[in-house]
Write a protein that holds these residues in place. Structure first.
Motif, PDB file in Angstrom:
ATOM      1  N   GLY A 105       0.805  -1.201   0.000  1.00  0.00           N
ATOM      2  CA  GLY A 105       0.000   0.000   0.000  1.00  0.00           C
ATOM      3  C   GLY A 105       0.845   1.260   0.000  1.00  0.00           C
ATOM      4  N   THR A 106       0.336   2.281  -0.673  1.00  0.00           N
ATOM      5  CA  THR A 106       1.022   3.568  -0.733  1.00  0.00           C
ATOM      6  C   THR A 106       0.026   4.677  -0.476  1.00  0.00           C
ATOM      7  OG1 THR A 106       0.675   3.755  -3.127  1.00  0.00           O
ATOM      8  CG2 THR A 106       2.734   2.721  -2.392  1.00  0.00           C
ATOM      9  N   ALA A 107       0.547   5.812  -0.021  1.00  0.00           N
ATOM     10  CA  ALA A 107      -0.266   7.016   0.176  1.00  0.00           C
ATOM     11  C   ALA A 107       0.521   8.184  -0.400  1.00  0.00           C
ATOM     12  CB  ALA A 107      -0.575   7.226   1.650  1.00  0.00           C
ATOM     13  N   THR A 108      -0.011   8.781  -1.459  1.00  0.00           N
ATOM     14  CA  THR A 108       0.690   9.853  -2.168  1.00  0.00           C
ATOM     15  C   THR A 108      -0.111  11.136  -2.052  1.00  0.00           C
ATOM     16  OG1 THR A 108       1.551   8.216  -3.735  1.00  0.00           O
ATOM     17  CG2 THR A 108       1.723  10.543  -4.360  1.00  0.00           C
ATOM     18  N   LEU A 109       0.512  12.165  -1.545  1.00  0.00           N
ATOM     19  CA  LEU A 109      -0.143  13.461  -1.392  1.00  0.00           C
ATOM     20  C   LEU A 109       0.396  14.409  -2.459  1.00  0.00           C
ATOM     21  CD1 LEU A 109      -2.051  15.246   0.311  1.00  0.00           C
ATOM     22  CD2 LEU A 109      -0.065  15.877   1.696  1.00  0.00           C
ATOM     23  N   THR A 110      -0.498  14.939  -3.282  1.00  0.00           N
ATOM     24  CA  THR A 110      -0.120  15.877  -4.345  1.00  0.00           C
ATOM     25  C   THR A 110      -0.890  17.171  -4.179  1.00  0.00           C
ATOM     26  OG1 THR A 110      -1.807  14.939  -5.825  1.00  0.00           O
ATOM     27  CG2 THR A 110       0.418  14.003  -5.949  1.00  0.00           C
ATOM     28  N   ARG A 111      -0.334  18.207  -4.798  1.00  0.00           N
ATOM     29  CA  ARG A 111      -0.977  19.515  -4.752  1.00  0.00           C
ATOM     30  C   ARG A 111      -1.481  19.850  -6.159  1.00  0.00           C
ATOM     31  NH1 ARG A 111      -1.689  20.634   0.628  1.00  0.00           N
ATOM     32  NH2 ARG A 111       0.180  19.963   1.771  1.00  0.00           N
ATOM     33  N   GLY A 168      -6.770  21.648  -5.389  1.00  0.00           N
ATOM     34  CA  GLY A 168      -6.538  21.442  -3.969  1.00  0.00           C
ATOM     35  C   GLY A 168      -5.693  20.213  -3.721  1.00  0.00           C
ATOM     36  N   PRO A 169      -5.307  19.941  -2.459  1.00  0.00           N
ATOM     37  CA  PRO A 169      -4.494  18.766  -2.165  1.00  0.00           C
ATOM     38  C   PRO A 169      -5.273  17.475  -2.439  1.00  0.00           C
ATOM     39  CG  PRO A 169      -5.244  19.817  -0.140  1.00  0.00           C
ATOM     40  CD  PRO A 169      -5.635  20.732  -1.250  1.00  0.00           C
ATOM     41  N   ARG A 170      -4.531  16.461  -2.857  1.00  0.00           N
ATOM     42  CA  ARG A 170      -5.155  15.194  -3.227  1.00  0.00           C
ATOM     43  C   ARG A 170      -4.322  14.051  -2.641  1.00  0.00           C
ATOM     44  NH1 ARG A 170      -8.738  14.118  -7.188  1.00  0.00           N
ATOM     45  NH2 ARG A 170      -8.890  11.966  -7.952  1.00  0.00           N
ATOM     46  N   LEU A 171      -4.991  13.142  -1.930  1.00  0.00           N
ATOM     47  CA  LEU A 171      -4.339  11.981  -1.316  1.00  0.00           C
ATOM     48  C   LEU A 171      -4.781  10.736  -2.069  1.00  0.00           C
ATOM     49  CD1 LEU A 171      -2.584  10.797   1.001  1.00  0.00           C
ATOM     50  CD2 LEU A 171      -4.703  10.555   2.320  1.00  0.00           C
ATOM     51  N   ALA A 172      -3.833  10.082  -2.689  1.00  0.00           N
ATOM     52  CA  ALA A 172      -4.136   8.875  -3.454  1.00  0.00           C
ATOM     53  C   ALA A 172      -3.711   7.657  -2.661  1.00  0.00           C
ATOM     54  CB  ALA A 172      -3.416   8.913  -4.804  1.00  0.00           C
ATOM     55  N   LEU A 173      -4.667   6.775  -2.363  1.00  0.00           N
ATOM     56  CA  LEU A 173      -4.405   5.529  -1.655  1.00  0.00           C
ATOM     57  C   LEU A 173      -4.375   4.411  -2.670  1.00  0.00           C
ATOM     58  CD1 LEU A 173      -6.831   5.945   1.405  1.00  0.00           C
ATOM     59  CD2 LEU A 173      -4.439   6.658   1.203  1.00  0.00           C
ATOM     60  N   ALA A 174      -3.307   3.632  -2.699  1.00  0.00           N
ATOM     61  CA  ALA A 174      -3.167   2.569  -3.681  1.00  0.00           C
ATOM     62  C   ALA A 174      -2.504   1.362  -3.046  1.00  0.00           C
ATOM     63  CB  ALA A 174      -2.344   3.058  -4.878  1.00  0.00           C
ATOM     64  N   GLY A 175      -2.576   0.233  -3.718  1.00  0.00           N
ATOM     65  CA  GLY A 175      -1.930  -0.974  -3.247  1.00  0.00           C
ATOM     66  C   GLY A 175      -2.725  -1.672  -2.147  1.00  0.00           C
ATOM     67  N   ALA A 180      -0.435  16.903   7.510  1.00  0.00           N
ATOM     68  CA  ALA A 180      -0.519  17.448   6.149  1.00  0.00           C
ATOM     69  C   ALA A 180      -1.871  17.200   5.506  1.00  0.00           C
ATOM     70  CB  ALA A 180       0.586  16.846   5.274  1.00  0.00           C
ATOM     71  N   VAL A 181      -2.611  16.246   6.043  1.00  0.00           N
ATOM     72  CA  VAL A 181      -3.935  15.903   5.503  1.00  0.00           C
ATOM     73  C   VAL A 181      -4.986  16.598   6.351  1.00  0.00           C
ATOM     74  CG1 VAL A 181      -5.527  14.030   4.977  1.00  0.00           C
ATOM     75  CG2 VAL A 181      -3.065  13.683   4.687  1.00  0.00           C
ATOM     76  N   ASP A 182      -5.812  17.435   5.694  1.00  0.00           N
ATOM     77  CA  ASP A 182      -6.861  18.134   6.418  1.00  0.00           C
ATOM     78  C   ASP A 182      -8.214  17.837   5.785  1.00  0.00           C
ATOM     79  OD1 ASP A 182      -6.765  19.550   4.061  1.00  0.00           O
ATOM     80  OD2 ASP A 182      -5.707  21.266   4.922  1.00  0.00           O
ATOM     81  N   ALA A 183      -9.228  18.564   6.237  1.00  0.00           N
ATOM     82  CA  ALA A 183     -10.583  18.315   5.749  1.00  0.00           C
ATOM     83  C   ALA A 183     -10.750  18.657   4.281  1.00  0.00           C
ATOM     84  CB  ALA A 183     -11.586  19.113   6.592  1.00  0.00           C
ATOM     85  N   ALA A 184      -9.893  19.543   3.731  1.00  0.00           N
ATOM     86  CA  ALA A 184     -10.010  19.941   2.320  1.00  0.00           C
ATOM     87  C   ALA A 184      -9.299  18.973   1.383  1.00  0.00           C
ATOM     88  CB  ALA A 184      -9.431  21.347   2.143  1.00  0.00           C
TER      89      ALA A 184
END
Length: 380
Positions: free
Chosen positions: A8-14, A18-25, A45-49
């Motif tokens: 599993g991976t968690a990738t945070l992009t801007r 807005g910010p985007r958290l991609a959960l994979a694996g 780094a991960v908020d409600a938005a």
């Protein structure tokens, strides 16, 4: 949805939106350690938005769902469980984990007790501690007496050099401060006595007051309190330092008895030194009272000694000096016992040294009060 076996991976992009958290694996137990580290890196780094993308999410079990809940928070996990793009089983797992965190991971607020209940609790704990301390003291007294009786008829096991050294440290070195202290207290008692008795025209009886006070009480009490602060603390610090450096364990490894080696010479030294110091304290206090009688009341030394010999029976001296051996034994035993209770740190040495002084003074005053009541009932 992908169902591969990739970790599993968690990738945070801007993104512009807005910010985007991609959960994979696969978010499963074999990858839990790596997932937990990644979640710790993204903490804060991960908020409600932040938009959560689960399109690449593979397999998930309870451990993976727990990491997601830690990363997103309970409320966001509950919202993610409503995502229709996730399989029903996945949504049910996230909802169960979110509910469990809300239910079981909250701090339990302890009801505040009433002040009276807290006071009773503290009194109970203090009484329990006092009782346990008394039992330990009695047990250590028994061990010390056993050592005395075991070695009494075996002169080859007596440690005369150690005994002589401790007599010098506890007795001879304490003579100057004890003599000065007793002299000053004798002066104070004589001043108070002459002032109080002058109102009744009985200033002459200041001689009797000083003599009886120092022979019966002040001589032995001042000596015992001084040695409780000076010698009991020294015994605790010496043995406690040895305990901290594991020297006592080394003594036992060599087949030697720490009680015989460390405790008995100190107890015997104080049993010898304290009666002698008590006699010196009596003499110094009486001399101090005699000086005040000479300067304030014009009572000559010859008259002072004559009144002292005529009015004060020798019984008062016997009563006072008889208290010295029990006081010496208790002071030495308490000082040595607290030394053996040291756990190994410098803070522990300081705490038990303070405890030895407090206990010694308390026991001395308690025994003195008990002896005073006993002598009064016996008419001595």
């Amino acid at each position: 949805m992908t169902t591969g076996s990739a970790p599993g991976t968690a990738t945070l992009t801007r993104d512009p939106g807005g910010p985007r958290l991609a959960l994979a694996g696969d978010w499963t137990l074999p990858h839990y350690e790596a997932l937990q580290r990644r979640a710790n890196e993204l903490a804060g780094a991960v908020d409600a938005a932040t938009v959560v993308d689960t399109t690449g999410l593979g397999a998930m079990d309870t451990s993976g769902a727990f990491v997601v809940a830690e990363l997103l928070g309970s409320a966001r996990t509950q919202s993610l469980a409503q995502d229709e793009s996730l399989p029903p089983a996945r949504r049910a797992l996230l909802k169960t984990v979110g509910d469990a965190i809300d239910t079981y991971c909250k701090g339990i607020k302890r009801p505040r007790d009433a002040g009276f209940v807290v006071m009773l609790e503290r009194i109970g704990r203090a009484m329990e501690g006092f009782w346990k301390q008394t039992l330990k003291l009695l047990a250590f007294i028994g061990i010390t007496l056993q050592g005395f009786f075991t070695n009494a008829l075996r002169p080859n096991r007596w440690r005369v050099t150690s005994l002589t050294s401790h007599i010098e440290q506890t007795g001879l070195d304490a003579v100057p401060i004890l003599a000065l202290l007793s002299f000053m207290v004798g002066c104070v008692v004589a001043f108070l006595g002459s002032t109080a008795l002058a109102a009744y025209g009985a200033s002459l009886f200041t001689v009797d007051l000083v003599g009886i006070a120092f022979l019966r009480e002040f001589g032995v009490l001042l000596t015992s309190i001084l040695l409780a602060g000076r010698t009991a603390s020294a015994f605790t610090a010496q043995i406690g330092s040895m305990k901290a450096r594991e020297e006592i364990d080394a003594i036992r490894t060599l087949g030697l008895d720490p009680i015989e080696l460390l405790v008995l010479p100190r107890v015997l030294a104080l049993l010898i030194a304290l009666p002698l110091l008590t006699f010196i304290a009596m003499i110094s206090g009486i001399v101090g009272g005699g000086v005040v009688c000479l300067l304030a009341l014009n009572i000559s030394p010859s008259m002072f000694l004559t009144m002292f010999q005529t009015d004060i029976p020798i019984t008062h001296f016997y009563v006072g000096i008889a208290k010295a051996p029990p006081f010496a034994f208790m002071i030495a035993v308490i000082g040595c016992m607290e030394g053996f209770k040291v756990s190994g740190s410098a803070q522990s040495v300081g705490e038990h040294t303070t405890s030895a002084v407090v206990q010694s003074i308390f026991v001395v005053i308690l025994l003195d009060a008990t002896a005073a009541l006993f002598y009064m009932e016996m008419g001595w």
